[in-house]
Enzyme design. Structure first.
Site, PDB file in Angstrom:
ATOM      1  N   LYS A 121       0.894  -1.210  -0.061  1.00 14.37           N
ATOM      2  CA  LYS A 121      -0.041  -0.148  -0.079  1.00 14.37           C
ATOM      3  C   LYS A 121       0.895   1.305  -0.008  1.00 14.37           C
ATOM      4  O   LYS A 121       0.696   2.147  -0.686  1.00 14.37           O
ATOM      5  CB  LYS A 121      -1.116  -0.224   1.266  1.00 14.37           C
ATOM      6  CG  LYS A 121      -1.889   1.160   1.373  1.00 14.37           C
ATOM      7  CD  LYS A 121      -2.467   1.410   2.342  1.00 14.37           C
ATOM      8  CE  LYS A 121      -2.683   2.880   2.690  1.00 14.37           C
ATOM      9  NZ  LYS A 121      -2.794   3.325   4.242  1.00 14.37           N
ATOM     10  N   ASP A 139      -6.772   0.426   0.803  1.00 11.59           N
ATOM     11  CA  ASP A 139      -6.752   0.386   2.239  1.00 11.59           C
ATOM     12  C   ASP A 139      -8.085  -0.142   2.790  1.00 11.59           C
ATOM     13  O   ASP A 139      -8.953  -0.625   2.060  1.00 11.59           O
ATOM     14  CB  ASP A 139      -6.672   2.004   2.618  1.00 11.59           C
ATOM     15  CG  ASP A 139      -7.766   2.597   2.511  1.00 11.59           C
ATOM     16  OD1 ASP A 139      -8.639   2.375   1.984  1.00 11.59           O
ATOM     17  OD2 ASP A 139      -7.792   3.970   3.116  1.00 11.59           O
TER      18      ASP A 139
END
Ligand code: SF4
Length: 216
Positions: A121, A139
């Site tokens: 991420k 996320d």
């Protein structure tokens, strides 16, 4: 599962609802963004933005973090969750930047993910926001929305969700889609009590229709 055409339609509704969504972390360089994103794991962007001005004043370069005492990094970030680990990772990451990348933030997934404390991420956010490399970061908000809208399967992994969005959206929209979905998740499709009655996607969202039915 939501088709490619309907996923693109849904994103267009969200672009109208939340125009020009951008990341909220304040950073003046790819290096500062990398550190800010590392700090933002399980912490709010607002809390990160409160500590980074002093942090970057005290440690303006990768070399200054690499040579710092961990306790001195901790002193600047102690209000942020998991600050012990984050301070350690930041120091190690900056030592790696100095040793392996000439003090520069690398521009590929593979290189970024070699750095301490940098997962997929974080790499995606840095690539997209610092270097304009098409990338799609997943996320908790993106995960929740993907599953509610059936863009991804209920048991989809983070990697699978990333692949699903990449397959259904055009490459040049990936970064914008990521930021838009995060704000949509914070403001409308919230984890608890989503605002389905105000949501432009209600007619294609069985989860939302079910929420409203359950609430009566
Ligand atoms: Fe989220 Fe409700 Fe909108 Fe569905 S209808 S996307 S659950 S806010």
């Amino acid at each position: 599962m939501l088709s490619k055409a309907k996923t693109q339609w849904a994103m267009h509704q969200l672009y109208k609802l939340i125009p020009d969504a951008q990341g909220a972390l304040v950073a003046d360089s790819p290096f500062q963004l990398l550190i800010a994103v590392m700090l933002s794991a399980q912490a709010t962007d607002v809390s990160v933005n409160k500590v980074t001005p002093q942090l970057f004043a005290d440690f303006p370069t990768p070399a200054s973090f690499a040579n710092a005492e961990i306790a001195n990094i901790e002193a600047d970030i102690h209000s942020i969750g998991l600050y012990h680990n984050k301070a350690k990772h930041i120091k190690t990451c900056c030592q790696q930047l100095m040793a392996d990348f000439g003090g520069e933030v690398p521009r590929t997934h593979a290189e970024l993910e070699q750095l301490a404390g940098v997962g997929r991420k974080t790499a995606n956010v840095v690539l997209g926001d610092a270097f304009n490399v098409p990338s799609f970061a997943v996320d908790t908000h993106v995960t929740r929305i993907a599953k509610r809208l059936k863009i991804s399967a209920q048991d989809a992994s983070v990697i699978q969700i990333e692949k699903d969005f990449q397959a259904k959206l055009t490459k040049k929209t990936w970064v914008q889609a990521h930021h838009t979905l995060i704000l949509f998740g914070r403001q409308v499709c919230t984890a608890r009590k989503p605002h389905c009655d105000e949501c432009p996607l209600l007619r294609i969202c069985q989860a939302g229709q079910q929420f409203l039915e359950d609430r009566g």
